[in-house]
Design a protein around this motif. Structure first.
Motif, PDB file in Angstrom:
ATOM      1  N   GLU A 203     -15.954  24.492  49.022  1.00 44.49           N
ATOM      2  CA  GLU A 203     -15.360  25.249  47.912  1.00 44.49           C
ATOM      3  C   GLU A 203     -14.129  26.059  48.332  1.00 44.49           C
ATOM      4  OE1 GLU A 203     -16.594  24.584  44.868  1.00 44.49           O
ATOM      5  OE2 GLU A 203     -17.858  23.220  46.031  1.00 44.49           O
TER       6      GLU A 203
ATOM      7  N   ARG B   6     -16.605  21.567  37.146  1.00 39.02           N
ATOM      8  CA  ARG B   6     -16.159  22.913  37.533  1.00 39.02           C
ATOM      9  C   ARG B   6     -15.179  23.460  36.506  1.00 39.02           C
ATOM     10  NH1 ARG B   6     -16.515  22.246  43.737  1.00 39.02           N
ATOM     11  NH2 ARG B   6     -17.302  20.134  43.631  1.00 39.02           N
TER      12      ARG B   6
ATOM     13  N   ILE C 219     -20.082  28.060  41.083  1.00 44.08           N
ATOM     14  CA  ILE C 219     -20.585  27.362  42.271  1.00 44.08           C
ATOM     15  C   ILE C 219     -22.108  27.462  42.346  1.00 44.08           C
ATOM     16  CG2 ILE C 219     -20.602  27.362  44.783  1.00 44.08           C
ATOM     17  CD1 ILE C 219     -17.718  28.484  44.630  1.00 44.08           C
TER      18      ILE C 219
END
Lengths: 277, 330
Positions: free
Chosen positions: A94, A166, A180
Protein backbone atom coordinates in the motif's frame (compact mmCIF):
# COMPACT_ATOMS: atom_id res chain seq x y z
CA UNK A 1 19.64 -30.81 -47.31
CA UNK A 2 22.26 -32.26 -44.97
CA UNK A 3 22.11 -29.23 -42.71
CA UNK A 4 18.35 -29.53 -42.60
CA UNK A 5 18.48 -33.14 -41.44
CA UNK A 6 21.10 -32.36 -38.82
CA UNK A 7 18.95 -29.53 -37.47
CA UNK A 8 15.95 -31.86 -37.36
CA UNK A 9 17.95 -34.50 -35.50
CA UNK A 10 19.25 -31.92 -33.04
CA UNK A 11 15.72 -30.75 -32.39
CA UNK A 12 14.42 -34.28 -31.76
CA UNK A 13 17.41 -35.07 -29.56
CA UNK A 14 16.93 -32.02 -27.34
CA UNK A 15 13.25 -32.84 -27.04
CA UNK A 16 14.19 -36.24 -25.65
CA UNK A 17 16.79 -34.70 -23.34
CA UNK A 18 14.30 -32.18 -21.97
CA UNK A 19 11.76 -34.94 -21.31
CA UNK A 20 14.50 -36.88 -19.54
CA UNK A 21 15.35 -33.84 -17.41
CA UNK A 22 11.72 -33.50 -16.40
CA UNK A 23 11.53 -37.18 -15.56
CA UNK A 24 14.75 -37.11 -13.50
CA UNK A 25 13.50 -34.12 -11.57
CA UNK A 26 10.22 -35.81 -10.69
CA UNK A 27 11.52 -39.31 -9.85
CA UNK A 28 12.68 -38.29 -6.34
CA UNK A 29 9.24 -36.87 -5.53
CA UNK A 30 7.48 -40.08 -6.46
CA UNK A 31 9.98 -42.40 -4.82
CA UNK A 32 9.92 -40.32 -1.62
CA UNK A 33 6.14 -40.31 -1.55
CA UNK A 34 5.99 -44.03 -2.33
CA UNK A 35 8.65 -45.03 0.17
CA UNK A 36 7.28 -42.89 2.99
CA UNK A 37 3.77 -44.18 2.42
CA UNK A 38 4.81 -47.83 2.21
CA UNK A 39 7.13 -47.85 5.19
CA UNK A 40 5.18 -45.33 7.22
CA UNK A 41 1.77 -46.87 6.97
CA UNK A 42 2.85 -50.11 8.62
CA UNK A 43 4.03 -48.33 11.75
CA UNK A 44 0.94 -46.20 12.18
CA UNK A 45 -1.62 -47.58 14.62
CA UNK A 46 -3.51 -46.48 17.72
CA UNK A 47 -0.42 -46.73 19.93
CA UNK A 48 1.56 -44.64 17.50
CA UNK A 49 -0.92 -41.80 17.72
CA UNK A 50 -1.67 -41.94 21.45
CA UNK A 51 1.59 -42.87 23.20
CA UNK A 52 4.73 -40.86 23.76
CA UNK A 53 8.26 -41.75 22.67
CA UNK A 54 9.29 -45.19 23.91
CA UNK A 55 12.49 -45.88 25.77
CA UNK A 56 14.94 -48.18 24.07
CA UNK A 57 13.53 -51.66 23.74
CA UNK A 58 10.04 -50.73 24.87
CA UNK A 59 7.46 -52.19 22.54
CA UNK A 60 4.51 -49.86 22.22
CA UNK A 61 5.33 -46.24 21.84
CA UNK A 62 4.34 -43.47 19.55
CA UNK A 63 4.78 -39.87 18.64
CA UNK A 64 1.76 -38.25 20.29
CA UNK A 65 4.04 -36.05 22.40
CA UNK A 66 5.88 -34.94 19.25
CA UNK A 67 2.62 -34.03 17.54
CA UNK A 68 1.62 -32.04 20.61
CA UNK A 69 5.01 -30.29 20.82
CA UNK A 70 5.04 -29.47 17.12
CA UNK A 71 1.54 -27.97 17.27
CA UNK A 72 2.43 -25.78 20.26
CA UNK A 73 5.74 -24.61 18.82
CA UNK A 74 4.35 -23.91 15.37
CA UNK A 75 1.31 -22.16 16.88
CA UNK A 76 3.47 -19.89 19.01
CA UNK A 77 5.76 -19.14 16.08
CA UNK A 78 2.75 -18.21 13.95
CA UNK A 79 1.44 -15.94 16.70
CA UNK A 80 4.70 -13.98 16.49
CA UNK A 81 5.48 -14.25 12.79
CA UNK A 82 2.14 -13.91 11.03
CA UNK A 83 1.08 -10.46 12.37
CA UNK A 84 4.52 -8.99 11.68
CA UNK A 85 4.51 -10.49 8.20
CA UNK A 86 1.01 -9.25 7.37
CA UNK A 87 1.71 -5.71 8.59
CA UNK A 88 4.96 -5.58 6.61
CA UNK A 89 3.17 -6.91 3.56
CA UNK A 90 0.53 -4.19 3.88
CA UNK A 91 3.28 -1.59 4.05
CA UNK A 92 5.03 -2.96 0.96
CA UNK A 93 1.88 -3.12 -1.13
CA UNK A 94 0.00 0.00 0.00
CA UNK A 95 2.94 2.37 0.47
CA UNK A 96 5.08 1.00 -2.32
CA UNK A 97 6.21 4.50 -3.27
CA UNK A 98 7.72 5.01 0.20
CA UNK A 99 11.51 5.13 0.17
CA UNK A 100 11.74 2.42 2.81
CA UNK A 101 9.82 -0.15 0.81
CA UNK A 102 12.48 -0.96 -1.76
CA UNK A 103 15.00 -1.71 0.98
CA UNK A 104 12.47 -3.71 2.98
CA UNK A 105 11.55 -5.76 -0.06
CA UNK A 106 15.20 -6.44 -0.82
CA UNK A 107 16.19 -7.46 2.70
CA UNK A 108 13.05 -9.54 2.96
CA UNK A 109 14.16 -11.55 -0.06
CA UNK A 110 17.66 -11.82 1.36
CA UNK A 111 16.38 -13.04 4.74
CA UNK A 112 14.26 -15.60 2.92
CA UNK A 113 17.44 -17.11 1.48
CA UNK A 114 19.34 -17.42 4.75
CA UNK A 115 20.04 -20.97 5.91
CA UNK A 116 17.68 -22.00 8.68
CA UNK A 117 20.59 -23.26 10.75
CA UNK A 118 22.04 -19.73 10.92
CA UNK A 119 18.64 -18.47 12.08
CA UNK A 120 18.79 -21.25 14.67
CA UNK A 121 22.12 -19.92 15.95
CA UNK A 122 20.54 -16.46 16.13
CA UNK A 123 17.76 -17.91 18.27
CA UNK A 124 20.38 -19.62 20.43
CA UNK A 125 22.43 -16.51 21.18
CA UNK A 126 19.40 -14.29 21.64
CA UNK A 127 16.97 -16.51 23.55
CA UNK A 128 18.56 -19.79 24.63
CA UNK A 129 21.44 -18.08 26.41
CA UNK A 130 18.98 -16.30 28.69
CA UNK A 131 15.99 -18.69 28.87
CA UNK A 132 17.58 -22.03 28.07
CA UNK A 133 16.60 -24.60 25.45
CA UNK A 134 12.89 -23.98 25.24
CA UNK A 135 9.72 -23.80 23.19
CA UNK A 136 9.99 -20.01 23.23
CA UNK A 137 13.45 -20.06 21.68
CA UNK A 138 12.37 -22.48 18.95
CA UNK A 139 9.21 -20.47 18.24
CA UNK A 140 11.30 -17.31 17.98
CA UNK A 141 13.68 -18.86 15.45
CA UNK A 142 10.83 -20.38 13.45
CA UNK A 143 8.92 -17.10 13.40
CA UNK A 144 11.94 -15.46 11.77
CA UNK A 145 11.74 -18.07 9.03
CA UNK A 146 8.04 -17.26 8.64
CA UNK A 147 8.23 -13.47 8.43
CA UNK A 148 9.73 -13.11 4.92
CA UNK A 149 7.34 -15.70 3.46
CA UNK A 150 4.22 -14.12 4.96
CA UNK A 151 5.40 -10.63 4.01
CA UNK A 152 5.97 -11.59 0.41
CA UNK A 153 2.72 -13.50 -0.07
CA UNK A 154 0.69 -10.79 1.66
CA UNK A 155 2.19 -8.17 -0.63
CA UNK A 156 1.35 -10.25 -3.70
CA UNK A 157 -2.18 -10.95 -2.47
CA UNK A 158 -2.89 -7.28 -1.77
CA UNK A 159 -1.59 -6.28 -5.19
CA UNK A 160 -4.13 -8.61 -6.78
CA UNK A 161 -7.02 -6.61 -5.29
CA UNK A 162 -8.28 -4.48 -8.20
CA UNK A 163 -7.62 -0.74 -8.00
CA UNK A 164 -11.26 0.00 -8.82
CA UNK A 165 -12.34 -1.41 -5.45
CA UNK A 166 -9.99 0.95 -3.61
CA UNK A 167 -11.13 3.85 -5.77
CA UNK A 168 -14.76 3.09 -5.04
CA UNK A 169 -14.10 3.13 -1.30
CA UNK A 170 -12.10 6.33 -1.49
CA UNK A 171 -14.78 7.95 -3.65
CA UNK A 172 -17.26 7.32 -0.85
CA UNK A 173 -15.05 9.40 1.41
CA UNK A 174 -13.54 6.58 3.44
CA UNK A 175 -10.01 7.39 4.62
CA UNK A 176 -7.21 5.38 3.06
CA UNK A 177 -6.36 3.41 6.19
CA UNK A 178 -9.96 2.36 6.69
CA UNK A 179 -10.16 1.37 3.05
CA UNK A 180 -7.12 -0.84 3.49
CA UNK A 181 -8.26 -2.42 6.74
CA UNK A 182 -11.86 -3.08 5.77
CA UNK A 183 -12.04 -3.34 1.99
CA UNK A 184 -8.61 -4.29 0.66
CA UNK A 185 -7.71 -6.74 3.41
CA UNK A 186 -10.99 -8.58 3.20
CA UNK A 187 -10.58 -8.83 -0.56
CA UNK A 188 -7.18 -10.42 -0.09
CA UNK A 189 -7.89 -12.57 2.92
CA UNK A 190 -7.72 -15.82 0.99
CA UNK A 191 -4.32 -14.93 -0.40
CA UNK A 192 -3.05 -13.89 3.01
CA UNK A 193 -4.34 -17.11 4.57
CA UNK A 194 -2.56 -19.02 1.81
CA UNK A 195 0.75 -17.36 2.55
CA UNK A 196 0.42 -17.89 6.27
CA UNK A 197 -0.46 -21.55 5.82
CA UNK A 198 2.42 -22.12 3.41
CA UNK A 199 4.87 -20.59 5.86
CA UNK A 200 3.32 -22.72 8.60
CA UNK A 201 3.84 -25.84 6.49
CA UNK A 202 7.42 -24.80 5.93
CA UNK A 203 8.31 -24.36 9.61
CA UNK A 204 6.47 -27.54 10.63
CA UNK A 205 9.12 -29.43 8.66
CA UNK A 206 12.14 -27.50 9.92
CA UNK A 207 14.43 -29.47 12.15
CA UNK A 208 17.87 -27.82 12.07
CA UNK A 209 16.85 -24.63 13.93
CA UNK A 210 14.72 -26.67 16.35
CA UNK A 211 17.68 -28.88 17.18
CA UNK A 212 19.75 -25.85 18.10
CA UNK A 213 17.11 -23.89 20.01
CA UNK A 214 14.99 -26.59 21.63
CA UNK A 215 17.20 -29.64 21.87
CA UNK A 216 15.82 -33.15 21.88
CA UNK A 217 13.01 -33.91 24.35
CA UNK A 218 11.33 -37.27 24.81
CA UNK A 219 8.50 -36.36 27.15
CA UNK A 220 5.22 -34.46 27.09
CA UNK A 221 5.00 -30.69 26.91
CA UNK A 222 6.13 -29.22 30.22
CA UNK A 223 5.95 -25.46 29.80
CA UNK A 224 6.96 -22.75 27.35
CA UNK A 225 10.35 -22.25 28.97
CA UNK A 226 11.12 -25.98 28.72
CA UNK A 227 11.86 -28.01 25.61
CA UNK A 228 9.14 -29.99 23.87
CA UNK A 229 9.20 -32.91 21.47
CA UNK A 230 9.09 -32.19 17.75
CA UNK A 231 8.05 -34.35 14.81
CA UNK A 232 10.64 -33.17 12.30
CA UNK A 233 13.47 -33.38 14.81
CA UNK A 234 12.30 -36.84 15.89
CA UNK A 235 12.74 -38.08 12.33
CA UNK A 236 16.39 -37.08 12.44
CA UNK A 237 17.04 -38.54 15.89
CA UNK A 238 15.18 -41.77 15.11
CA UNK A 239 16.74 -42.18 11.66
CA UNK A 240 20.32 -42.08 12.92
CA UNK A 241 19.57 -44.24 15.96
CA UNK A 242 20.60 -47.89 15.80
CA UNK A 243 17.26 -49.26 17.08
CA UNK A 244 14.84 -50.85 14.64
CA UNK A 245 11.79 -49.71 16.60
CA UNK A 246 12.88 -46.10 16.42
CA UNK A 247 13.52 -46.37 12.69
CA UNK A 248 9.95 -47.52 12.21
CA UNK A 249 8.85 -44.50 14.22
CA UNK A 250 10.93 -42.29 11.91
CA UNK A 251 9.01 -43.55 8.89
CA UNK A 252 5.69 -43.17 10.67
CA UNK A 253 6.55 -39.61 11.72
CA UNK A 254 7.59 -38.83 8.15
CA UNK A 255 4.26 -40.02 6.86
CA UNK A 256 2.36 -37.85 9.35
CA UNK A 257 4.53 -34.84 8.57
CA UNK A 258 4.50 -35.23 4.80
CA UNK A 259 0.73 -35.75 4.70
CA UNK A 260 0.28 -32.62 6.83
CA UNK A 261 2.65 -30.47 4.76
CA UNK A 262 1.68 -31.65 1.31
CA UNK A 263 -2.04 -31.47 2.03
CA UNK A 264 -1.64 -27.86 3.19
CA UNK A 265 0.27 -27.14 0.00
CA UNK A 266 -2.18 -28.90 -2.28
CA UNK A 267 -5.19 -27.38 -0.52
CA UNK A 268 -4.04 -23.79 -0.72
CA UNK A 269 -2.93 -24.12 -4.33
CA UNK A 270 -6.22 -25.63 -5.45
CA UNK A 271 -8.08 -23.07 -3.39
CA UNK A 272 -6.31 -20.03 -4.82
CA UNK A 273 -6.28 -21.24 -8.40
CA UNK A 274 -10.07 -21.25 -8.43
CA UNK A 275 -10.11 -17.79 -6.99
CA UNK A 276 -7.86 -16.06 -9.48
CA UNK A 277 -8.85 -17.79 -12.66
CA UNK B 1 -6.31 32.79 37.35
CA UNK B 2 -2.68 31.98 37.14
CA UNK B 3 -2.92 28.22 36.53
CA UNK B 4 -5.52 28.79 33.89
CA UNK B 5 -3.30 31.27 32.14
CA UNK B 6 -0.37 28.90 32.28
CA UNK B 7 -2.42 26.10 30.79
CA UNK B 8 -3.42 28.25 27.86
CA UNK B 9 0.15 29.25 27.27
CA UNK B 10 1.27 25.62 27.36
CA UNK B 11 -1.45 24.49 24.99
CA UNK B 12 -0.47 27.24 22.57
CA UNK B 13 3.14 26.15 22.70
CA UNK B 14 2.14 22.56 22.02
CA UNK B 15 0.03 23.58 19.06
CA UNK B 16 2.83 25.74 17.70
CA UNK B 17 5.31 22.95 18.16
CA UNK B 18 3.12 20.48 16.36
CA UNK B 19 2.51 22.88 13.49
CA UNK B 20 6.18 23.39 12.95
CA UNK B 21 7.59 19.96 13.58
CA UNK B 22 4.80 17.50 12.93
CA UNK B 23 2.32 16.68 10.32
CA UNK B 24 -1.12 16.31 11.87
CA UNK B 25 -1.54 12.79 13.17
CA UNK B 26 -4.37 11.62 10.97
CA UNK B 27 -5.50 8.02 10.75
CA UNK B 28 -3.67 7.62 7.46
CA UNK B 29 -0.39 8.82 8.85
CA UNK B 30 -0.71 6.74 11.97
CA UNK B 31 -1.43 3.67 9.88
CA UNK B 32 1.52 4.36 7.63
CA UNK B 33 3.84 4.76 10.62
CA UNK B 34 2.46 1.59 12.20
CA UNK B 35 2.97 -0.58 9.15
CA UNK B 36 6.36 1.02 8.47
CA UNK B 37 7.41 0.10 12.00
CA UNK B 38 6.46 -3.52 11.45
CA UNK B 39 8.19 -3.53 8.08
CA UNK B 40 11.33 -2.09 9.65
CA UNK B 41 11.67 -5.06 11.97
CA UNK B 42 13.39 -6.71 9.03
CA UNK B 43 16.35 -4.32 9.48
CA UNK B 44 16.28 -4.96 13.20
CA UNK B 45 16.32 -8.73 12.64
CA UNK B 46 19.20 -8.68 10.16
CA UNK B 47 21.15 -6.13 12.19
CA UNK B 48 20.70 -8.08 15.41
CA UNK B 49 21.63 -11.28 13.62
CA UNK B 50 24.94 -9.83 12.45
CA UNK B 51 25.62 -8.42 15.92
CA UNK B 52 24.76 -11.65 17.74
CA UNK B 53 26.80 -13.81 15.39
CA UNK B 54 29.87 -11.59 15.79
CA UNK B 55 29.36 -11.29 19.53
CA UNK B 56 28.82 -15.03 19.89
CA UNK B 57 31.99 -15.89 18.01
CA UNK B 58 34.13 -13.24 19.74
CA UNK B 59 36.06 -15.76 21.85
CA UNK B 60 36.98 -17.78 18.80
CA UNK B 61 37.80 -14.73 16.68
CA UNK B 62 40.09 -13.39 19.41
CA UNK B 63 41.86 -16.70 19.86
CA UNK B 64 42.34 -17.78 16.26
CA UNK B 65 41.91 -14.63 14.18
CA UNK B 66 42.04 -15.21 10.46
CA UNK B 67 43.82 -18.52 11.04
CA UNK B 68 40.36 -19.95 11.63
CA UNK B 69 39.67 -19.78 7.91
CA UNK B 70 42.91 -21.45 6.78
CA UNK B 71 43.55 -23.80 9.66
CA UNK B 72 42.53 -27.40 9.05
CA UNK B 73 42.53 -28.85 12.54
CA UNK B 74 39.36 -29.40 14.53
CA UNK B 75 40.22 -30.80 17.91
CA UNK B 76 37.74 -29.99 20.66
CA UNK B 77 38.91 -32.81 22.93
CA UNK B 78 42.59 -32.22 23.61
CA UNK B 79 44.31 -29.18 22.13
CA UNK B 80 41.12 -27.14 21.72
CA UNK B 81 42.20 -25.84 18.34
CA UNK B 82 39.56 -25.04 15.73
CA UNK B 83 39.99 -24.38 12.02
CA UNK B 84 37.27 -24.31 9.42
CA UNK B 85 39.09 -24.76 6.10
CA UNK B 86 37.93 -28.36 5.48
CA UNK B 87 34.35 -27.38 6.30
CA UNK B 88 34.45 -24.47 3.87
CA UNK B 89 35.95 -26.69 1.18
CA UNK B 90 33.40 -29.43 1.87
CA UNK B 91 30.52 -26.99 1.61
CA UNK B 92 31.77 -25.47 -1.63
CA UNK B 93 32.68 -28.75 -3.32
CA UNK B 94 29.38 -30.49 -2.52
CA UNK B 95 27.49 -27.39 -3.66
CA UNK B 96 29.44 -27.29 -6.92
CA UNK B 97 28.73 -30.97 -7.55
CA UNK B 98 25.06 -30.18 -6.87
CA UNK B 99 25.18 -27.38 -9.45
CA UNK B 100 26.94 -29.60 -12.02
CA UNK B 101 24.18 -32.19 -11.73
CA UNK B 102 21.26 -29.92 -10.98
CA UNK B 103 21.68 -27.00 -13.38
CA UNK B 104 21.26 -28.84 -16.71
CA UNK B 105 18.25 -30.71 -15.35
CA UNK B 106 16.71 -27.54 -13.92
CA UNK B 107 17.15 -25.58 -17.14
CA UNK B 108 15.62 -28.51 -19.01
CA UNK B 109 12.66 -28.45 -16.63
CA UNK B 110 12.34 -24.67 -16.94
CA UNK B 111 12.36 -24.93 -20.74
CA UNK B 112 9.88 -27.80 -20.73
CA UNK B 113 7.48 -25.86 -18.53
CA UNK B 114 7.63 -22.58 -20.42
CA UNK B 115 8.35 -23.59 -24.03
CA UNK B 116 7.52 -27.22 -24.72
CA UNK B 117 4.42 -28.01 -22.67
CA UNK B 118 0.88 -26.99 -23.38
CA UNK B 119 -0.18 -24.43 -20.74
CA UNK B 120 -2.45 -26.67 -18.70
CA UNK B 121 -0.04 -29.60 -18.50
CA UNK B 122 2.73 -27.13 -17.65
CA UNK B 123 0.64 -25.87 -14.74
CA UNK B 124 0.14 -29.37 -13.39
CA UNK B 125 3.80 -30.28 -13.64
CA UNK B 126 5.13 -27.05 -12.15
CA UNK B 127 2.77 -27.79 -9.30
CA UNK B 128 4.50 -31.14 -8.79
CA UNK B 129 7.91 -29.49 -8.96
CA UNK B 130 6.81 -27.01 -6.30
CA UNK B 131 5.69 -29.91 -4.11
CA UNK B 132 9.25 -31.19 -4.36
CA UNK B 133 10.35 -27.94 -2.72
CA UNK B 134 7.82 -28.38 0.09
CA UNK B 135 9.16 -31.75 1.25
CA UNK B 136 11.10 -31.11 4.48
CA UNK B 137 14.86 -31.43 4.39
CA UNK B 138 14.88 -34.08 7.09
CA UNK B 139 12.65 -36.36 4.99
CA UNK B 140 15.10 -36.02 2.11
CA UNK B 141 17.72 -37.12 4.62
CA UNK B 142 15.70 -40.13 5.75
CA UNK B 143 15.07 -41.11 2.14
CA UNK B 144 18.76 -40.52 1.46
CA UNK B 145 19.85 -42.92 4.19
CA UNK B 146 17.42 -45.74 3.48
CA UNK B 147 16.73 -45.51 -0.26
CA UNK B 148 19.28 -43.39 -2.11
CA UNK B 149 22.41 -44.66 -0.38
CA UNK B 150 21.65 -48.40 -0.82
CA UNK B 151 20.63 -47.76 -4.44
CA UNK B 152 23.82 -45.86 -5.26
CA UNK B 153 26.01 -48.30 -3.35
CA UNK B 154 24.61 -51.38 -5.07
CA UNK B 155 23.61 -50.21 -8.52
CA UNK B 156 25.53 -47.07 -9.48
CA UNK B 157 28.85 -46.61 -7.74
CA UNK B 158 30.33 -50.06 -8.58
CA UNK B 159 29.73 -49.39 -12.28
CA UNK B 160 31.12 -45.89 -12.01
CA UNK B 161 34.20 -47.33 -10.38
CA UNK B 162 34.53 -50.06 -12.97
CA UNK B 163 34.38 -47.51 -15.77
CA UNK B 164 36.34 -44.60 -14.34
CA UNK B 165 38.27 -46.30 -11.52
CA UNK B 166 41.59 -45.34 -13.13
CA UNK B 167 40.85 -41.71 -12.21
CA UNK B 168 41.61 -41.29 -8.51
CA UNK B 169 38.31 -39.41 -8.00
CA UNK B 170 36.44 -42.67 -8.58
CA UNK B 171 38.74 -45.02 -6.70
CA UNK B 172 38.74 -46.14 -3.10
CA UNK B 173 36.21 -47.97 -0.96
CA UNK B 174 32.51 -47.39 -1.50
CA UNK B 175 30.51 -46.66 1.65
CA UNK B 176 27.39 -45.36 -0.02
CA UNK B 177 27.29 -42.08 1.84
CA UNK B 178 29.91 -39.51 0.91
CA UNK B 179 30.79 -36.49 -1.17
CA UNK B 180 29.04 -37.56 -4.35
CA UNK B 181 25.91 -38.74 -2.52
CA UNK B 182 25.83 -35.38 -0.72
CA UNK B 183 26.10 -33.58 -4.05
CA UNK B 184 23.32 -35.68 -5.54
CA UNK B 185 20.91 -35.02 -2.69
CA UNK B 186 21.68 -31.30 -2.80
CA UNK B 187 21.08 -31.35 -6.56
CA UNK B 188 17.64 -32.89 -6.00
CA UNK B 189 16.86 -30.20 -3.45
CA UNK B 190 17.92 -27.19 -5.54
CA UNK B 191 16.19 -28.33 -8.76
CA UNK B 192 12.80 -26.84 -7.71
CA UNK B 193 14.36 -23.45 -6.93
CA UNK B 194 16.39 -23.13 -10.10
CA UNK B 195 13.71 -24.50 -12.40
CA UNK B 196 10.96 -22.28 -10.93
CA UNK B 197 13.02 -19.11 -11.33
CA UNK B 198 14.25 -20.02 -14.81
CA UNK B 199 10.69 -20.88 -15.88
CA UNK B 200 9.70 -17.39 -14.72
CA UNK B 201 12.46 -15.63 -16.63
CA UNK B 202 11.81 -17.73 -19.75
CA UNK B 203 8.12 -16.94 -19.69
CA UNK B 204 8.65 -13.17 -19.56
CA UNK B 205 10.73 -13.28 -22.75
CA UNK B 206 8.58 -11.37 -25.24
CA UNK B 207 6.80 -13.48 -27.85
CA UNK B 208 8.23 -11.30 -30.61
CA UNK B 209 11.56 -13.08 -30.05
CA UNK B 210 9.97 -16.48 -30.60
CA UNK B 211 7.86 -15.30 -33.51
CA UNK B 212 10.91 -13.89 -35.27
CA UNK B 213 12.73 -17.20 -34.91
CA UNK B 214 9.74 -19.18 -36.12
CA UNK B 215 9.31 -16.79 -39.06
CA UNK B 216 12.81 -17.58 -40.33
CA UNK B 217 12.09 -21.28 -40.04
CA UNK B 218 13.87 -22.15 -36.81
CA UNK B 219 13.23 -25.43 -35.03
CA UNK B 220 11.82 -25.49 -31.51
CA UNK B 221 15.31 -26.03 -30.10
CA UNK B 222 16.75 -23.07 -32.00
CA UNK B 223 13.90 -20.92 -30.74
CA UNK B 224 14.61 -22.12 -27.23
CA UNK B 225 18.27 -21.20 -27.66
CA UNK B 226 17.23 -17.64 -28.44
CA UNK B 227 14.91 -17.60 -25.46
CA UNK B 228 17.74 -18.85 -23.25
CA UNK B 229 20.24 -16.31 -24.48
CA UNK B 230 17.63 -13.58 -24.00
CA UNK B 231 17.05 -14.69 -20.41
CA UNK B 232 20.71 -15.43 -19.73
CA UNK B 233 21.26 -13.12 -16.79
CA UNK B 234 18.06 -14.30 -15.13
CA UNK B 235 19.16 -17.91 -15.42
CA UNK B 236 22.54 -17.02 -13.91
CA UNK B 237 20.68 -15.39 -11.03
CA UNK B 238 18.59 -18.53 -10.61
CA UNK B 239 21.71 -20.67 -10.49
CA UNK B 240 23.30 -18.47 -7.84
CA UNK B 241 20.07 -18.63 -5.86
CA UNK B 242 20.25 -22.42 -6.05
CA UNK B 243 23.87 -22.27 -4.92
CA UNK B 244 22.73 -20.30 -1.87
CA UNK B 245 20.20 -23.01 -1.03
CA UNK B 246 22.81 -25.75 -1.44
CA UNK B 247 25.39 -23.99 0.73
CA UNK B 248 22.96 -23.55 3.60
CA UNK B 249 21.27 -26.94 3.39
CA UNK B 250 21.65 -28.78 6.68
CA UNK B 251 19.68 -31.86 7.63
CA UNK B 252 19.75 -33.86 4.42
CA UNK B 253 23.46 -33.33 3.85
CA UNK B 254 24.26 -34.12 7.50
CA UNK B 255 22.51 -37.44 7.12
CA UNK B 256 24.26 -38.60 3.94
CA UNK B 257 27.73 -37.04 3.73
CA UNK B 258 29.32 -39.21 6.40
CA UNK B 259 30.50 -36.39 8.69
CA UNK B 260 34.24 -36.97 8.61
CA UNK B 261 36.52 -34.04 9.34
CA UNK B 262 39.42 -34.11 6.91
CA UNK B 263 41.13 -31.62 4.62
CA UNK B 264 40.50 -33.48 1.39
CA UNK B 265 38.67 -36.75 0.86
CA UNK B 266 40.52 -39.40 -1.12
CA UNK B 267 37.70 -39.83 -3.64
CA UNK B 268 34.15 -38.84 -4.45
CA UNK B 269 32.97 -41.88 -2.50
CA UNK B 270 34.77 -40.83 0.68
CA UNK B 271 33.02 -39.10 3.59
CA UNK B 272 33.42 -35.38 4.28
CA UNK B 273 31.87 -32.56 6.27
CA UNK B 274 30.13 -29.21 5.64
CA UNK B 275 29.71 -26.05 7.72
CA UNK B 276 26.00 -26.56 8.25
CA UNK B 277 26.47 -30.24 9.11
CA UNK B 278 29.05 -29.64 11.83
CA UNK B 279 26.82 -27.03 13.48
CA UNK B 280 23.87 -29.43 13.49
CA UNK B 281 26.03 -32.28 14.76
CA UNK B 282 28.12 -30.68 17.46
CA UNK B 283 26.25 -27.61 18.64
CA UNK B 284 24.24 -29.29 21.38
CA UNK B 285 27.24 -31.33 22.45
CA UNK B 286 29.70 -28.45 22.69
CA UNK B 287 30.82 -28.47 26.29
CA UNK B 288 32.82 -25.28 26.79
CA UNK B 289 32.55 -21.66 25.67
CA UNK B 290 35.36 -21.64 23.13
CA UNK B 291 33.87 -24.71 21.42
CA UNK B 292 30.43 -23.06 21.13
CA UNK B 293 32.11 -19.87 19.99
CA UNK B 294 33.99 -21.70 17.25
CA UNK B 295 30.74 -23.29 16.04
CA UNK B 296 29.05 -19.88 16.03
CA UNK B 297 31.96 -18.56 14.00
CA UNK B 298 31.35 -21.34 11.49
CA UNK B 299 27.78 -20.04 11.43
CA UNK B 300 29.08 -16.52 10.87
CA UNK B 301 31.17 -17.67 7.89
CA UNK B 302 28.14 -19.53 6.51
CA UNK B 303 26.03 -16.41 7.05
CA UNK B 304 28.50 -14.21 5.17
CA UNK B 305 28.84 -16.67 2.28
CA UNK B 306 25.07 -17.00 1.86
CA UNK B 307 24.62 -13.23 2.31
CA UNK B 308 26.97 -12.51 -0.58
CA UNK B 309 25.42 -15.25 -2.73
CA UNK B 310 21.87 -14.09 -2.00
CA UNK B 311 22.46 -10.39 -2.53
CA UNK B 312 24.18 -11.16 -5.82
CA UNK B 313 21.44 -13.51 -6.98
CA UNK B 314 18.59 -11.18 -6.00
CA UNK B 315 20.20 -8.23 -7.77
CA UNK B 316 20.72 -10.24 -10.94
CA UNK B 317 17.22 -11.76 -10.94
CA UNK B 318 15.58 -8.42 -10.18
CA UNK B 319 17.53 -6.60 -12.81
CA UNK B 320 16.92 -9.16 -15.51
CA UNK B 321 13.19 -9.45 -14.76
CA UNK B 322 12.85 -5.66 -14.86
CA UNK B 323 14.97 -5.38 -17.98
CA UNK B 324 13.00 -8.03 -19.84
CA UNK B 325 9.65 -6.64 -18.69
CA UNK B 326 10.75 -3.11 -19.56
CA UNK B 327 11.67 -4.11 -23.09
CA UNK B 328 8.44 -6.09 -23.43
CA UNK B 329 6.45 -3.01 -22.54
CA UNK B 330 8.08 -0.76 -25.16
Amino acid sequence: MDVYIIRKIKDKLTRVLICLALLTALIPLFTILGEVTLKGISSININFLTHSTPTVGEANGGVANAIQGTLITVGLASAIGVPIGIMSGIFLSEFSEHKLSLAVRFFNDVLNGFPSIVIGIFGYTLVVLSVGFSVIAAAFALSIIMIPIVTKTTEEALKLVPATIREAAIALGIPKWKTIVTVVLSGAKKGIATGSLLSLARIAGESAPVLITMGYWRWWFAGLDKPAANLALNIYIFAISPFEGWKALAWGSSLVLIVLILSINVAVRVFTREKYK
Amino acid sequence: MTPHFKTVLFTRKVIEFRRIFHKPLTGDNAFKILTATFASTIFLIIGLMVYELIEGSRLSIQKFGLEFLINSKWDPAISQVFGALPLILGTLVTSLIALLIGVPISIGVGLALSEYMPKRLGFAISFLVELLAAVPSVIYGLWGIFTLIPFLRNHVYPYLQAMFGFISLFSGPIYGGGVLTGGIILAIMIIPTISAVSRDVFSVVPDAQREAMIAIGATKWETSLTVMSYARSGVIGAIILGLGRAVGETMAITMVIGNKFQVLPTSLFDAWYTMAAIIANEFTEATYDLYVSALIEVGLVLFLVTLIINVLARLIVWRSLRLVRGIARE
